[in-house]
Write a protein that holds these residues in place. Structure first.
Motif, PDB file in Angstrom:
ATOM      1  N   ASP A  20      -3.910  -4.565  -0.557  1.00 33.60           N
ATOM      2  CA  ASP A  20      -2.922  -4.722  -1.621  1.00 33.60           C
ATOM      3  C   ASP A  20      -1.880  -5.804  -1.336  1.00 33.60           C
ATOM      4  O   ASP A  20      -1.179  -6.244  -2.250  1.00 33.60           O
ATOM      5  CB  ASP A  20      -2.223  -3.389  -1.908  1.00 33.60           C
ATOM      6  CG  ASP A  20      -1.399  -2.900  -0.726  1.00 33.60           C
ATOM      7  OD1 ASP A  20      -1.868  -3.029   0.419  1.00 33.60           O
ATOM      8  OD2 ASP A  20      -0.296  -2.375  -0.950  1.00 33.60           O
ATOM      9  N   SER A  28      -6.271  -2.588  -5.126  1.00 31.90           N
ATOM     10  CA  SER A  28      -6.013  -1.143  -5.217  1.00 31.90           C
ATOM     11  C   SER A  28      -7.324  -0.399  -5.020  1.00 31.90           C
ATOM     12  O   SER A  28      -8.416  -0.980  -5.132  1.00 31.90           O
ATOM     13  CB  SER A  28      -5.426  -0.778  -6.581  1.00 31.90           C
ATOM     14  OG  SER A  28      -6.400  -0.935  -7.607  1.00 31.90           O
ATOM     15  N   THR A  58      -8.527   1.911  -6.992  1.00 35.75           N
ATOM     16  CA  THR A  58      -9.206   1.983  -8.293  1.00 35.75           C
ATOM     17  C   THR A  58     -10.007   0.718  -8.561  1.00 35.75           C
ATOM     18  O   THR A  58     -11.169   0.775  -8.988  1.00 35.75           O
ATOM     19  CB  THR A  58      -8.168   2.183  -9.418  1.00 35.75           C
ATOM     20  OG1 THR A  58      -7.411   3.363  -9.156  1.00 35.75           O
ATOM     21  CG2 THR A  58      -8.858   2.313 -10.764  1.00 35.75           C
ATOM     22  N   GLU A  59      -9.392  -0.426  -8.302  1.00 33.89           N
ATOM     23  CA  GLU A  59     -10.069  -1.708  -8.511  1.00 33.89           C
ATOM     24  C   GLU A  59     -11.277  -1.830  -7.595  1.00 33.89           C
ATOM     25  O   GLU A  59     -12.348  -2.306  -8.008  1.00 33.89           O
ATOM     26  CB  GLU A  59      -9.078  -2.848  -8.243  1.00 33.89           C
ATOM     27  CG  GLU A  59      -9.555  -4.213  -8.705  1.00 33.89           C
ATOM     28  CD  GLU A  59      -8.503  -5.289  -8.513  1.00 33.89           C
ATOM     29  OE1 GLU A  59      -8.670  -6.362  -9.116  1.00 33.89           O
ATOM     30  OE2 GLU A  59      -7.530  -5.072  -7.763  1.00 33.89           O
ATOM     31  N   PRO A  66      -2.285   1.383  -3.219  1.00 35.31           N
ATOM     32  CA  PRO A  66      -1.695   2.048  -4.387  1.00 35.31           C
ATOM     33  C   PRO A  66      -2.755   2.816  -5.167  1.00 35.31           C
ATOM     34  O   PRO A  66      -3.913   2.399  -5.227  1.00 35.31           O
ATOM     35  CB  PRO A  66      -1.141   0.877  -5.210  1.00 35.31           C
ATOM     36  CG  PRO A  66      -1.952  -0.303  -4.796  1.00 35.31           C
ATOM     37  CD  PRO A  66      -2.289  -0.088  -3.347  1.00 35.31           C
ATOM     38  N   GLY A  67      -2.361   3.941  -5.736  1.00 28.59           N
ATOM     39  CA  GLY A  67      -3.326   4.732  -6.507  1.00 28.59           C
ATOM     40  C   GLY A  67      -4.252   5.499  -5.589  1.00 28.59           C
ATOM     41  O   GLY A  67      -3.824   6.337  -4.799  1.00 28.59           O
ATOM     42  N   ILE A  68      -5.527   5.218  -5.658  1.00 30.11           N
ATOM     43  CA  ILE A  68      -6.528   5.883  -4.822  1.00 30.11           C
ATOM     44  C   ILE A  68      -6.414   5.371  -3.393  1.00 30.11           C
ATOM     45  O   ILE A  68      -6.401   4.164  -3.153  1.00 30.11           O
ATOM     46  CB  ILE A  68      -7.944   5.634  -5.374  1.00 30.11           C
ATOM     47  CG1 ILE A  68      -8.069   6.194  -6.787  1.00 30.11           C
ATOM     48  CG2 ILE A  68      -8.998   6.276  -4.480  1.00 30.11           C
ATOM     49  CD1 ILE A  68      -9.381   5.876  -7.461  1.00 30.11           C
ATOM     50  N   SER A  69      -6.324   6.279  -2.428  1.00 29.29           N
ATOM     51  CA  SER A  69      -6.145   5.892  -1.028  1.00 29.29           C
ATOM     52  C   SER A  69      -7.400   5.256  -0.444  1.00 29.29           C
ATOM     53  O   SER A  69      -8.508   5.424  -0.976  1.00 29.29           O
ATOM     54  CB  SER A  69      -5.780   7.119  -0.184  1.00 29.29           C
ATOM     55  OG  SER A  69      -6.901   7.989  -0.083  1.00 29.29           O
ATOM     56  N   LYS A  79     -10.045   7.840   0.426  1.00 28.66           N
ATOM     57  CA  LYS A  79     -10.845   8.286  -0.713  1.00 28.66           C
ATOM     58  C   LYS A  79     -11.863   7.219  -1.104  1.00 28.66           C
ATOM     59  O   LYS A  79     -13.010   7.545  -1.442  1.00 28.66           O
ATOM     60  CB  LYS A  79      -9.926   8.591  -1.904  1.00 28.66           C
ATOM     61  CG  LYS A  79     -10.656   9.127  -3.127  1.00 28.66           C
ATOM     62  CD  LYS A  79     -11.374  10.430  -2.844  1.00 28.66           C
ATOM     63  CE  LYS A  79     -12.045  10.978  -4.090  1.00 28.66           C
ATOM     64  NZ  LYS A  79     -12.807  12.217  -3.817  1.00 28.66           N
TER      65      LYS A  79
END
Length: 231
Positions: free
Chosen positions: A12, A36, A38-39, A58-61, A64
């Motif tokens: 990021d 990120s 998600t991306e 950011p968002g999904i670690s 994960k």
């Protein structure tokens, strides 16, 4: 003509992401940037030869993202993170990470580790394709010589009987095995109709394969008969 490897850089921080991508491009690699979790998961619908992954996203670690990658791909993954905690390193290695580099990092070391992991992965793929004692079924690899089982590149720890049952099934993927077939093939003893041993071992085997990241339960129950692989 040499085929260029394609690498997804998930970081990021704009500066670090660009720094890594510029280094990779100078070394002859094709890169794509994600900023990120998600991306990253969206881009992973494409084919990549490696993922370089930060954990604090950011968002999904990152953890994960790693878990989701290992459900569908066996490509090398290198973590580059500011997290230096030994427990985090061990956890991600057990989740299927191939290498872990802490920030701040040395660019030459990163480059060497990328080259090394890609080379090792290529050699492993070639060996798996040419080894007659290795059987592959979807994302499951069973090595008869070493008695090892992998889901993608994640090793699955099986008992002796669990391995023998799986080996029997993957080498006969279209055959329906009765419980007595399995018991007599694996235990080399006469099967007793009331014995629940096969059910317990198959249940444990299913759970271990699912925990390692198979896409679905491939061991199907044929009611009134026994078990077979889902073709």
């Amino acid at each position: 003509m040499k085929i260029k490897n394609k690498i997804l850089v998930v970081e990021d921080d704009d500066y670090i992401n660009k720094l890594l991508c510029d280094m990779l491009k100078d070394s002859g690699y094709i890169t794509k940037s994600a900023y990120s979790g998600t991306e990253a998961l969206i881009y992973l619908k494409e084919d990549f030869d490696m993922v370089i992954l930060d954990l604090m996203l950011p968002g999904i670690s990152g953890e994960k993202v790693l878990e989701e990658i290992r459900k569908i791909k066996s490509i090398p993954i290198i973590i580059i993170s500011a997290k230096e905690d030994k427990g985090i390193k061990i956890k991600t290695l057990r989740m299927g990470v191939d290498d872990y580099i802490t920030k701040p990092f040395d660019m030459e070391e990163v480059s060497a580790r990328i080259d090394s992991n890609l080379r090792r992965y290529k050699e492993l793929s070639q060996n798996n394709n040419t080894n007659n004692n290795v059987t592959k079924y979807k994302e499951i690899t069973v090595n008869e010589d070493t008695r090892e089982v992998f889901v993608n590149k994640i090793k699955v720890e099986l008992t002796m009987r669990e391995f023998d049952i799986l080996f029997l099934l993957v080498n006969n993927p279209k055959k329906v095995f009765s419980k007595s077939n399995i018991f007599e093939s694996v235990w080399n003893e006469e099967f007793l109709a009331y014995d629940n041993t096969i059910n317990v071992h198959v249940s444990n085997l299913r759970n271990k394969l699912l925990a390692a990241g198979v896409n679905k339960d491939y061991i199907k129950t044929v009611w009134g008969i026994g078990y077979k692989l889902d073709s």
